[in-house]
Design an enzyme around this catalytic site. Structure first.
Site, mmCIF file in Angstrom:
data_model
loop_
_atom_site.group_PDB
_atom_site.id
_atom_site.type_symbol
_atom_site.label_atom_id
_atom_site.label_comp_id
_atom_site.label_asym_id
_atom_site.label_seq_id
_atom_site.Cartn_x
_atom_site.Cartn_y
_atom_site.Cartn_z
ATOM 1 N N SER A 40 8.650 -84.414 31.101
ATOM 2 C CA SER A 40 8.580 -85.739 30.480
ATOM 3 C C SER A 40 7.183 -85.993 29.928
ATOM 4 C CB SER A 40 8.930 -86.827 31.503
ATOM 5 O OG SER A 40 7.863 -87.001 32.416
ATOM 6 N N SER A 42 5.119 -88.510 30.674
ATOM 7 C CA SER A 42 4.383 -89.497 31.462
ATOM 8 C C SER A 42 2.912 -89.146 31.654
ATOM 9 C CB SER A 42 5.038 -89.684 32.828
ATOM 10 O OG SER A 42 4.891 -88.525 33.628
ATOM 11 N N LYS A 102 1.750 -86.450 38.788
ATOM 12 C CA LYS A 102 0.997 -87.638 38.381
ATOM 13 C C LYS A 102 -0.468 -87.444 38.755
ATOM 14 C CE LYS A 102 4.891 -89.927 37.465
ATOM 15 N NZ LYS A 102 5.306 -90.274 36.090
ATOM 16 N N SER A 208 5.384 -94.324 32.183
ATOM 17 C CA SER A 208 5.312 -93.589 33.442
ATOM 18 C C SER A 208 5.931 -94.398 34.574
ATOM 19 C CB SER A 208 3.847 -93.269 33.787
ATOM 20 O OG SER A 208 3.749 -92.672 35.064
#
Length: 260
Positions: A40, A42, A102, A208
């Protein structure tokens, strides 16, 4: 007759070779490095959809999530060392069991808050400096075929824009963040990180699902130390297409690029 006698031996040798190859690969994946594809957007522009990297499992020690299928036969963490603020980390979601990647923003005991799109840690705003505009083609990306979010309104094939800034955390770690639009997560209450837990955010702040969202609302919430799998240190390979076999979509400028 000799050739018939040799056949079973040849099959057994093949079985042994496959067994040892799988065992070595399993040990390597468990103790040292785990492959990870970026699915993704994010973490743009630090990580792009289609980046392939190895997660360094030695960085923080080992928990049951270090083994495939969470099968390590122990609880807690062994040979553990504390992650540092600003590390890009892969962790197991506390509820749905998926692996996420992250940036670590909040340490145990920290107070985290967003005010007018600016990150505040323990009551202090982090340093923000303008860093131009991040651009990409507005087209379907990755195997999921999703379009990127943009601050402008390009048509298919047009230039998708996001405002970019450089954020510097209290320990001196600097990284780029992206801003798309004003939304609820740009102004939040104060998150107090519990002991033994960590607070994560994506660099693409408006795209996100991270610790700003509670787990009962589909978010990440606070992540226990035990759920941390490892640190992302370096991108090994990158492909902008739906498959790594589409060699014309390879991003050669991202091969072996350090993750910052």
């Amino acid at each position: 007759m000799a050739s018939k006698a040799e056949k079973p031996d040849g099959i057994m040798e093949t079985v042994k070779t496959v067994f040892w190859a799988l065992l070595i690969a399993g040990v390597f994946r468990t103790l040292f490095f785990q492959p990870f594809w970026i699915p993704s957007g994010s973490m743009k522009d630090t990580l792009l959809i289609g980046d392939f990297l190895f997660v360094n499992k030695m960085a923080y020690g080992y928990s049951r999530y270090s083994c495939p299928f969470s099968a390590c036969p122990f609880s807690g963490r062994i040979l553990g060392s504390e992650p540092e603020r600003g590390d890009v980390v892969v962790f197991r979601h506390p509820v749905n069991g998926n692996d996420f990647i992250k940036r670590l923003i909040g340490l145990p005991g920290d107070k985290i808050q967003m005010k007018d799109s600016v990150l505040h840690i323990n009551g202090q705003a982090v340093k923000i400096e303008p860093a131009g505009v991040f651009t990409e083609t507005y087209e379907r990306q990755g195997s999921a075929g999703t379009f990127p979010r943009c601050s402008n309104n390009p048509g298919v094939g047009g230039v998708c824009e996001k405002t970019r800034a450089t954020e510097t955390l209290p320990n001196g770690v600097s990284h780029d963040i992206l801003d798309i639009t004003k939304q609820a997560q740009d102004d939040t209450g104060v998150y107090v990180v519990p002991e033994g837990h960590y607070f994560f955010m994506g660099d693409n702040r408006d795209n996100s699902t991270d610790s700003r969202f509670p787990q009962n609302a589909g978010g990440v919430g606070y992540v226990p130390f035990e759920n941390i799998i490892g640190r992302a240190d370096r991108i090994m390979f990158s492909s902008a297409g739906k498959s790594l076999f589409y060699f014309w979509t390879w991003r050669s400028d991202r091969f072996f690029k350090a993750v910052q």
